[in-house]
Design an enzyme around this catalytic site. Structure first.
Site, PDB file in Angstrom:
ATOM      1  N   LYS A   1      40.493  44.951  39.417  1.00  0.00           N
ATOM      2  CA  LYS A   1      40.262  44.210  38.164  1.00  0.00           C
ATOM      3  C   LYS A   1      39.877  45.203  37.075  1.00  0.00           C
ATOM      4  CE  LYS A   1      38.328  39.621  37.863  1.00  0.00           C
ATOM      5  NZ  LYS A   1      37.118  38.856  38.148  1.00  0.00           N
TER       6      LYS A   1
HETATM    7  C1  E4P Z   1      37.405  35.602  37.068  1.00  0.00           C
HETATM    8  O1  E4P Z   1      38.049  36.522  37.495  1.00  0.00           O
HETATM    9  C2  E4P Z   1      36.025  35.731  36.570  1.00  0.00           C
HETATM   10  O2  E4P Z   1      35.306  36.406  37.554  1.00  0.00           O
HETATM   11  C3  E4P Z   1      35.341  34.412  36.352  1.00  0.00           C
HETATM   12  O3  E4P Z   1      36.266  33.355  36.411  1.00  0.00           O
HETATM   13  C4  E4P Z   1      34.441  34.370  35.155  1.00  0.00           C
HETATM   14  O4  E4P Z   1      33.909  33.088  35.027  1.00  0.00           O
HETATM   15  P1  E4P Z   1      32.627  32.741  34.126  1.00  0.00           P
HETATM   16  O5  E4P Z   1      33.060  32.654  32.713  1.00  0.00           O
HETATM   17  O6  E4P Z   1      32.155  31.426  34.666  1.00  0.00           O
HETATM   18  O7  E4P Z   1      31.634  33.855  34.373  1.00  0.00           O
END
Ligand code: E4P
Length: 213
Positions: A81
């Protein structure tokens, strides 16, 4: 449509393993577990055969590539990521050349998704909930990205991220997103309906009244 679980919690992953196609993690999610990131990723990859995203925290391309190479030694199904920045997209290009799959995260506009695809990202993660939080329509962004990718037959897969409710998942499926990454409490809600509970209760009550030999 593929369903990923958005968590670094091994118990949640074991609970839903039979329904999910992959897992996404991030620094906040691993902080909540209070454990070593690499150890957690190793354990998760032992449970889930599909893609497991591990997030780099360096801000420069060189650092991100180094982290990506290290993460990818953990298991074959690790996806790196990378945040949506200029340096991040350089890292995506380099990792792609090395045959390492990437997931471009923190995407909040269609132009960012276009750049991520041009850099060669395997996945792109637009955050719908965080856009809703600031009064925008996160799902509209998903529609825009899907339209753009469709126009140019772009192979990058869209992971709908920052999901806040089951409706986000339903709308993702309606517009044809490839993946939704879902927190376990939202996935749990997707199983439920008050009429299902009522129906089971009624059937069980009626079953008690059926004469049995
Ligand atoms: C996805 O890859 C992210 O880790 C996640 O969906 C972020 O979500 P949030 O906005 O609830 O922290």
């Amino acid at each position: 449509m593929k369903l990923f679980l958005d968590t670094a919690n091994v118990d949640e992953i074991k609970k839903f393993e039979f329904m999910i196609d992959g897992v996404t993690t991030n620094p906040t999610l691993i902080m909540m577990e209070g454990r070593d990131y690499n150890e957690a990723l190793k354990e998760i990859c032992g449970i889930v055969k599909g893609p497991v995203s591990a997030e780099a925290v360096s801000l420069d391309a060189e650092g991100m590539v180094k982290e990506g190479k290290e993460f990818s030694k953990i298991a074959k199904n690790i996806i790196i990521k990378i945040p949506m920045t200029n340096e991040g997209m350089k890292a995506v290009q380099k990792l792609t050349k090395l045959g390492i799959k990437t997931n471009v995260t923190l995407v909040f506009s269609a132009n960012q998704a276009l750049l991520a695809a041009k850099a060669g990202a395997t996945y792109v993660s637009p955050f719908v909930g965080r856009l809703d939080d600031i009064g925008q329509d996160g799902m509209l962004l998903i529609e825009e990205i899907l339209d753009i990718y469709d126009n140019y037959e772009i192979k990058t897969e869209v992971i709908v991220a920052s999901i806040r409710n089951p409706d986000h998942v339903k709308r993702s499926a309606i517009v044809g997103a490839g993946v939704a990454t879902i927190p376990s409490k939202i996935l749990e809600k997707m199983f439920n309906h008050s009429l299902t509970d009522k129906g089971i209760k009624q059937f069980l009550a009626d079953w008690e009244k059926v004469p049995k030999k």
